[in-house]
Design an enzyme around this catalytic site. Structure first.
Site, short mmCIF file in Angstrom:
data_model
loop_
_atom_site.label_atom_id
_atom_site.label_comp_id
_atom_site.label_asym_id
_atom_site.label_seq_id
_atom_site.Cartn_x
_atom_site.Cartn_y
_atom_site.Cartn_z
CD GLU A 99 -94.94 5.90 -5.59
OE1 GLU A 99 -94.98 7.09 -5.91
OE2 GLU A 99 -95.26 5.48 -4.47
NE ARG A 114 -98.73 16.78 -13.03
CZ ARG A 114 -98.30 15.64 -12.49
NH1 ARG A 114 -97.07 15.52 -12.05
NH2 ARG A 114 -99.11 14.63 -12.36
CE LYS A 116 -98.94 7.15 -10.37
NZ LYS A 116 -97.71 6.41 -10.19
P1 ATP Z 1 -99.50 11.11 -10.26
O1 ATP Z 1 -99.52 12.57 -9.93
O2 ATP Z 1 -100.56 10.72 -11.24
O3 ATP Z 1 -99.47 10.23 -9.06
P2 ATP Z 1 -96.73 10.70 -10.46
O4 ATP Z 1 -95.84 11.74 -11.02
O5 ATP Z 1 -96.74 10.54 -8.98
O6 ATP Z 1 -98.16 10.90 -11.04
P3 ATP Z 1 -95.08 8.52 -11.20
O7 ATP Z 1 -95.40 7.09 -11.30
O8 ATP Z 1 -94.15 8.95 -10.14
O9 ATP Z 1 -96.46 9.29 -11.07
O10 ATP Z 1 -94.63 9.09 -12.61
C1 ATP Z 1 -93.71 8.50 -13.47
C2 ATP Z 1 -93.21 9.55 -14.41
O11 ATP Z 1 -94.31 10.09 -15.14
C3 ATP Z 1 -92.57 10.68 -13.66
O12 ATP Z 1 -91.35 11.00 -14.30
C4 ATP Z 1 -93.57 11.80 -13.76
O13 ATP Z 1 -92.93 13.03 -13.76
C5 ATP Z 1 -94.27 11.50 -15.09
N1 ATP Z 1 -95.62 12.05 -15.10
C6 ATP Z 1 -96.62 11.80 -14.23
N2 ATP Z 1 -97.70 12.53 -14.51
C7 ATP Z 1 -97.40 13.27 -15.61
C8 ATP Z 1 -98.10 14.25 -16.40
N3 ATP Z 1 -99.35 14.61 -16.12
N4 ATP Z 1 -97.45 14.79 -17.45
C9 ATP Z 1 -96.20 14.43 -17.75
N5 ATP Z 1 -95.48 13.53 -17.05
C10 ATP Z 1 -96.07 12.96 -15.98
MG MG Z 2 -94.91 10.06 -7.96
#
Ligand code: ATP
Ligand code: MG
Length: 558
Positions: free
Chosen positions: A38, A264, A274
């Protein structure tokens, strides 16, 4: 060349087996994965795990990996984030297949599919406010209640939904919801919202839309449109899988991707969310998303982490469904292994102490040639030697503790790559501060052992006249505590000063470092690995510590 990482067996990755089986059984002839960020912030080390996994599987099995921005929430998203995400993925060493994709590319198809759900009696326009809808949803222990708008006719739903799209209703007044089961044990299936009214400008679609699809209504269908075979996400989406599948069953999608979840990455001594990283930026704890203290890929890059070290780390931690905390030391170890093999060596004195070589003529200077790397063929560097040098204040002691191997009065040490010197005299100012040392060289010790005695200590040094002035920042882990997110507000009781790294502004480095490029890490002999920052500090080159030479965390030496 072999390194411990190359010798280590490949860590477990349960998805590798699933993919291999699907190809062997002929279920798929080629795999297609995707990385779906995102664009609401910079990528962090957790994302690297997902990137290495999705791009890595596609690479390993001759498939494709798409980059798709999951851009359904216009208010929090920005073009700058899109640009940084693309740059970070390329920097990590991966290339997406075809053009960059956006979930917003599919807004029209999704809209048609929403009409399809309405026409088949599987979606309705609901007039409950957000608060009312929450109250109707029930809880983990109680079933929800049907919305009073649930039984609207298809014709009325079609009319209202089209008018939502046409901008006839105010934000928050209506939503489109799937008609599934308000009593489901899975809250995601209790008539989830498919569309919300938002009069927001979108970075891709401009003002074309005033209704925006929800993440759940977008994600799986985007996967299906792109022919994704393995839709890999983190465990928090496990409970969304039934909904993901419900949409695929009730819509005329071209294929049915399958969702797999993995744990994760949680890394000690930093935050990887984020939202929290955005707070550090917004509240001034750090100097932007690419501050070298940030566990963002841009921050780690600026700090000198090589992309190969991050890929190595992701391979080593493996992929499974059990969570757990990975020690930051493991990431640092991967960085050290990579830099030990590939970073050129250099000398830099952080706290200079002048040394006058009394038996070296004032008008003489010689240029020594030292290898840029002890094992790799990287050529040599020219190091000037003359009567006045600098060594580090910590490398001389008037009251040496037991076992001190550096310079003491009357004692000898080797200047790295040069002569053995002996300290004869300490020169002090009126306040008793040491201002210089008077030393002598043994002229027979250049590239040779001294006759009849052993000299144990080796210290680094630079020529006083022909060295460059620079600044050095000793970055370390982002947080002192292992789990800053464990309880309460992770910033409580913390000031920006607490997060500041020690800064040395009068360092002296060998002349070759003037050519150091941003992002190119060096080993400063005996000090650690360092990398030139993209910005100078008051006209002086600034070097960021990438990582210490060995793991001294917890020994109070950082
Ligand atoms: P955040 O919690 O930091 O906002 P998010 O999952 O909302 O992270 P996205 O931009 O939606 O961020 O993530 C893109 C991809 O990265 C998704 O498939 C998500 O599952 C993966 N991802 C995000 N954080 C992690 C993590 N700590 N370990 C592994 N994969 C991750
Ligand atoms: Mg997300």
């Amino acid at each position: 060349m072999s390194s411990p990482a190359n010798e280590a067996p490949a860590a477990v990755n349960f998805l590798r087996k699933i993919v291999a089986d699907d190809l062997a059984s002929g279920k798929h002839s080629q795999i297609v994965t995707r990385f779906p960020p995102e664009p609401n912030g910079f990528l962090h080390i957790g994302h690297a795990k997902s990137i290495c996994l999705n791009f890595g599987l596609a690479e390993e099995f001759g498939g494709q990996c798409h980059l798709r921005f999951d851009d359904t929430n216009p208010s929090k998203e920005e073009q700058a984030y899109i640009d940084s995400i693309e740059e970070d993925i390329k920097w990590l060493g991966f290339r997406w297949h075809g053009a960059v994709r956006y979930a917003s590319n599919y807004f029209e198809v999704l809209y048609q599919w929403a009409l399809h759900l309405i026409e088949s009696g599987n979606a309705y326009v609901c007039d409950l406010s957000a608060d009312e809808a929450r109250a109707f949803r029930g809880s983990l222990t109680e079933p929800g209640k049907n919305s009073p708008y649930r039984e609207r006719s298809v014709a009325e739903n079609l009319d209202l939904f089209k008018r939502m799209k046409a901008g006839e209703f105010v934000e928050g007044s209506r939503t489109l919801r799937a008609k599934i089961d308000m009593a489901s044990g899975n809250i995601n299936l209790r008539d989830p919202v498919l569309y919300r009214i938002r009069f927001a400008h979108h970075h891709q679609t401009g003002d074309a839309w005033c209704i925006y699809p929800s993440y759940d209504f977008t994600h799986g269908q985007s996967d299906a449109i792109e022919g994704i075979t393995h839709s890999i996400c983190t465990l928090e989406f496990e409970d969304h899988r039934p909904l993901y599948e419900w949409f695929l069953q009730h819509l005329p999608v071209p294929c049915k991707p399958r969702q797999y979840e993995f744990a994760r990455l949680n890394l000690s001594h930093c935050v990887t969310s984020k939202r929290k990283l955005a707070r550090l930026v917004a509240e001034g704890y750090v100097d932007g998303w690419d501050d070298p203290r940030m566990p963002t890929l841009a921050g780690l890059r600026r700090r000198g982490y090589p992309p190969a070290a991050i890929r190595r780390f992701c391979e080593r931690i493996g992929v499974n469904r059990a969570g757990g905390l990975v020690d930051f030391a493991m990431l640092e170890l991967c960085v050290r292994e990579e830099l030990d093999s590939n970073a050129p060596r250099a000398m830099c004195v952080l706290k200079p102490l002048k040394v006058i070589i009394s038996n070296y003529p004032a008008d003489e200077m010689q240029t020594l040639q030292l290898p840029r790397h002890p094992k790799q063929d990287m050529g040599t560097r020219s190091i000037p030697f003359s009567r006045e040098l600098y060594i580090d204040q910590d490398d001389f002691s008037e009251n040496p503790p037991a076992g001190y191997k550096r310079l003491v009065l009357g004692g000898e040490v080797r200047l790295r790559g040069a002569y053995v010197i002996k300290a004869d005299k300490v020169i002090k100012d009126e306040s008793g501060q040491i201002t210089a040392l008077e030393c002598r060289i043994d002229a027979d010790t250049l590239g040779a052992n001294p006759a009849g005695r052993k000299v144990k200590g080796v210290i680094h040094w630079v020529c006083a006249e022909h060295s460059i002035l620079c600044a050095v920042r000793l970055y370390d882990r982002q947080f002192q505590v292992a789990q800053p997110e464990a309880e309460g507000d992770f910033l409580e009781g913390l000031t920006a000063e607490d997060m500041a790294a020690p800064l040395y502004t009068n360092c002296r480095a060998e002349p070759a470092l003037l050519q150091a490029k941003t992002g190119e890490a060096y080993q400063f002999e005996r000090e650690g690995y360092f990398c030139r920052d993209r910005e100078d500090l008051k006209g002086k080159p600034l070097f960021n510590r990438t990582v210490t030479l060995r793991d001294t965390w917890g020994e109070g030496k950082h």
